[in-house]
Design an enzyme around this catalytic site. Sequence first.
Site, short mmCIF file in Angstrom:
data_model
loop_
_atom_site.label_atom_id
_atom_site.label_comp_id
_atom_site.label_asym_id
_atom_site.label_seq_id
_atom_site.Cartn_x
_atom_site.Cartn_y
_atom_site.Cartn_z
N GLY A 1 0.80 -1.22 0.00
CA GLY A 1 0.00 0.00 0.00
C GLY A 1 0.82 1.25 0.00
O GLY A 1 1.98 1.26 -0.43
N LEU B 1 -3.80 -5.60 -6.10
CA LEU B 1 -2.74 -4.62 -5.84
C LEU B 1 -1.57 -5.17 -5.02
O LEU B 1 -1.76 -5.70 -3.94
CB LEU B 1 -3.35 -3.42 -5.09
CG LEU B 1 -2.40 -2.27 -4.77
CD1 LEU B 1 -1.97 -1.56 -6.02
CD2 LEU B 1 -3.06 -1.32 -3.79
N ASP B 2 -0.36 -5.01 -5.52
CA ASP B 2 0.86 -5.41 -4.82
C ASP B 2 0.93 -6.91 -4.56
O ASP B 2 1.73 -7.37 -3.74
CB ASP B 2 1.02 -4.66 -3.47
CG ASP B 2 1.17 -3.17 -3.66
OD1 ASP B 2 1.49 -2.73 -4.77
OD2 ASP B 2 0.96 -2.43 -2.68
N GLU B 3 0.07 -7.66 -5.25
CA GLU B 3 0.04 -9.10 -4.99
C GLU B 3 0.47 -9.93 -6.19
O GLU B 3 0.38 -11.14 -6.17
CB GLU B 3 -1.38 -9.53 -4.56
CG GLU B 3 -1.82 -8.98 -3.22
CD GLU B 3 -1.09 -9.61 -2.05
OE1 GLU B 3 -0.39 -10.62 -2.23
OE2 GLU B 3 -1.23 -9.07 -0.94
#
Lengths: 277, 277, 277, 277
Positions: free
Chosen positions: A194, A220-222
């Site tokens: 995040g 997101l970010d994964e």
Amino acid sequence: METIIKIACRDEKGLVHKITGILFEQMVNVTQTNEFVDEDSDRFFMRISFTGTCDVEKIQRQLLDMLPAQAEVDIISPKQKRVLILVTKEHHCLGELLIKYQYQDLNFKVEAVLGNHEDLAPLCAQFQVPFHFISAEGLSRDRHEELLDEQIATYQPDLIVLAKYMRILTPQFSLKHRGKLINIHHSFLPAFIGARPYQQAYNRGVKIIGATAHFVTDDLDEGPIICQEVVPVNHTYSAKDMSKAGKDVEKIVLAKALRLVLEDRVFIHQNKTILFE
Amino acid sequence: METIIKIACRDEKGLVHKITGILFEQMVNVTQTNEFVDEDSDRFFMRISFTGTCDVEKIQRQLLDMLPAQAEVDIISPKQKRVLILVTKEHHCLGELLIKYQYQDLNFKVEAVLGNHEDLAPLCAQFQVPFHFISAEGLSRDRHEELLDEQIATYQPDLIVLAKYMRILTPQFSLKHRGKLINIHHSFLPAFIGARPYQQAYNRGVKIIGATAHFVTDDLDEGPIICQEVVPVNHTYSAKDMSKAGKDVEKIVLAKALRLVLEDRVFIHQNKTILFE
Amino acid sequence: METIIKIACRDEKGLVHKITGILFEQMVNVTQTNEFVDEDSDRFFMRISFTGTCDVEKIQRQLLDMLPAQAEVDIISPKQKRVLILVTKEHHCLGELLIKYQYQDLNFKVEAVLGNHEDLAPLCAQFQVPFHFISAEGLSRDRHEELLDEQIATYQPDLIVLAKYMRILTPQFSLKHRGKLINIHHSFLPAFIGARPYQQAYNRGVKIIGATAHFVTDDLDEGPIICQEVVPVNHTYSAKDMSKAGKDVEKIVLAKALRLVLEDRVFIHQNKTILFE
Amino acid sequence: METIIKIACRDEKGLVHKITGILFEQMVNVTQTNEFVDEDSDRFFMRISFTGTCDVEKIQRQLLDMLPAQAEVDIISPKQKRVLILVTKEHHCLGELLIKYQYQDLNFKVEAVLGNHEDLAPLCAQFQVPFHFISAEGLSRDRHEELLDEQIATYQPDLIVLAKYMRILTPQFSLKHRGKLINIHHSFLPAFIGARPYQQAYNRGVKIIGATAHFVTDDLDEGPIICQEVVPVNHTYSAKDMSKAGKDVEKIVLAKALRLVLEDRVFIHQNKTILFE
């Protein structure tokens, strides 16, 4: 230059023997082979590089005939990949890529840079790379991505690199360009997912910070991680100092990940990557 | 051997001058000084080591008289710290500490080892260190910790090291021994908090794993971090391979953190540590 | 911005107390102090940074009066250092420095670049930095250095950075600019002194390569080391691959060393450096 | 457990296809294959691991018939390797190996420890491993090695590990046991060859120290390198501090190199190693 074959299929006995047999018949000169079997999913991955002329379509057909059903076979002819770069305001990753492009330290062509702020237009001009300012000011996220997509449609890039592009992409956009979107996240994922990861790292009092280059997925970010690197910090570092210390790692990790992708050394498998270095 | 002074207080001008003046008067031989001001909290930290005889009580009094209100002043005479080690089944961290104890690679005395399983009793016997088996079988968490506390009360250790002690401690227990409890967590915190971090790391497909030595507070895996280190992994590592690769890092990080604490080089400030190496 | 005081002198009791006393009287705001005593040579080093206005000459006089004989005291006012860069053909270190100069990631001014080949003139032009081509073709080493010295005399730089300058300097030149010359050597010194270190590393079959930033003295590759970093390699790396892998480390290490020098954090003592980070 | 095949031979087209064909016919389950071609010497290396029963002698015959002349083919049945350890006075590497032996963190059997000093006899006793004191006092180097060789003849070890054995071996002894002798050198070779490397490192003012595990050849400190690792140091480290800091790296690197050799992942080629990890 080398031709690359990338194969992913269900594992079964004798695959290496049979695949190399097809190439042996064609009398090409195999320069490197790498194989891996993911035991959890029983899936086989192979990368072969070779030099010499051959009938690519015939090899493709022979491989697909011989391999288990639903095999994926990519035969990648030696040509320079074309890349779009998305940026916001920070120059360090873009600068690294432009220098490496200009001197062909990385084998790619930077078609253009798209920025949601104008700050980096002059840097692109210095390197004679087109810069398109696509402000998000007053636009819905969807509308802004439509404007991005117009440019993407124009350039038809092989890859889209998010070089500190500080806007969150919609799942639709991420899905549409799945497998082509490479992002640099300024933390050692999955720590500090995040916003403002260096501030988070500072607040937590960590003794090491890092950066993560990964494919972007709808989560997101994964997305699948390609490369990660770290740098030691200590109590004397403010959040801003951590951010400074992280910048060099960010740009190096992003360039390294990009090199692996440009050299077709990366397989995406579920939420992970397999790297044949 | 050296006497150590640790000072923590509100920052104000001239502290270093005034503090070193008190020591200069006493004619001791200062061997090292370190200072740090945390600007967020406006707090001053100083560590001084010196050799030579002096009136410790007088120095303490003079310092407290001179320093801002609520200053913390510790004058630590050179003596070996006494340590209790808590373990479960894994031998690698305990083995490292016992070897380093036996040869005094670390300046400490291992008073005893407490295990909630019996597995490591023979290893302790090899090093002639008392082992107390305190099974948690059929006991409430509180009751089990009461039994631990009986041993802790007997040994009165300066420090309690959780060397892969695989039970969660109650907030009460953690609070009671606050500042004395050092844990090794087998991940690069704050990534993979909680159970089975190597399995989590494997599932996430990370390219680097790590270990974190930290003080234990009432909030699980959230205490002040002392040391962290990492080791690269790749797609060929199973969760079990990651666990194996992590063990050497775990033991080295734990021993390093313990050394810093034994040498009185660590200040705890809010949820962070300040290390004067 | 901060004023920096650097002190080097014979060690004696009470130095920290006395030095900080002089600053305390001046009511400046000390932001950081670092001290170190080299026990082999009984020499004391201190770096103090402070903000606030003061009578610099008075402080200097007071310090020199108070300190042991032959003390070195530098009081460095906050101003941007001016740097000349010497290059040959390789762009990676120069590119890194020019980007960091343009965006002031490092607090310095690149006055000009001197090259014994013309290859990097266009890169300097992109960044609007003067480039002077000073060919060594057909010149004696002394004569070539005379031409370099003419430019150096013109620009009067605070520092001269050898950013992959591939000519050996004469001892005279090195002595003349002693303490101002920073070089990046493409090996982990003292391994692989001399020519073609990556080829040497390849021949030796090492598993790690590195880069070393150091001050240049009259003894080739033997000057005080400022920073070193390494990168893992393996049997699949050719000498050329090692060279490629080393380039990113070279530029990062050089920039890091330069930052430390620009921030006046480096003392040269005999053949070593003391770094107050 | 797995059977391992190691092949080294002149390179030619189709080797992977033909080799895997022989295994495919035998219906064994290949679990991993690795190949490498050293282009300088045009030599092919392959490691194959497989499970399942097969006619080992037949495979060996078929491979030798098919491969180019002078091919080396090792088919290694799953059995525990037997190791002799040579030591002097330092305990850290021996301690690491004994712990890893006792808990079978490494798959080997420590047959005995030979020491030219008696210091480590008690540590061996703790782990119930025979210790033979073979003093060099008053003996010629040759005579001392004869006594070592008597023990080696008795135990017939697969490997001999020099775990901080501080005597120089004669070229004859090294040649006699060529390929079986693994040494840990306490520097980042080829830096600081010879005696007292930490003192050398201190004198040179390096910012990183390291350790190197290598095979021993007749040329001191020049044998094929297996593993290297490093640790940062700074100006505050005395030569003794460097030595302490290096010990943990030494033991970890030695254990890692030993693991690779025990798992038959290491080829020696000229003066280098090829590692299939």
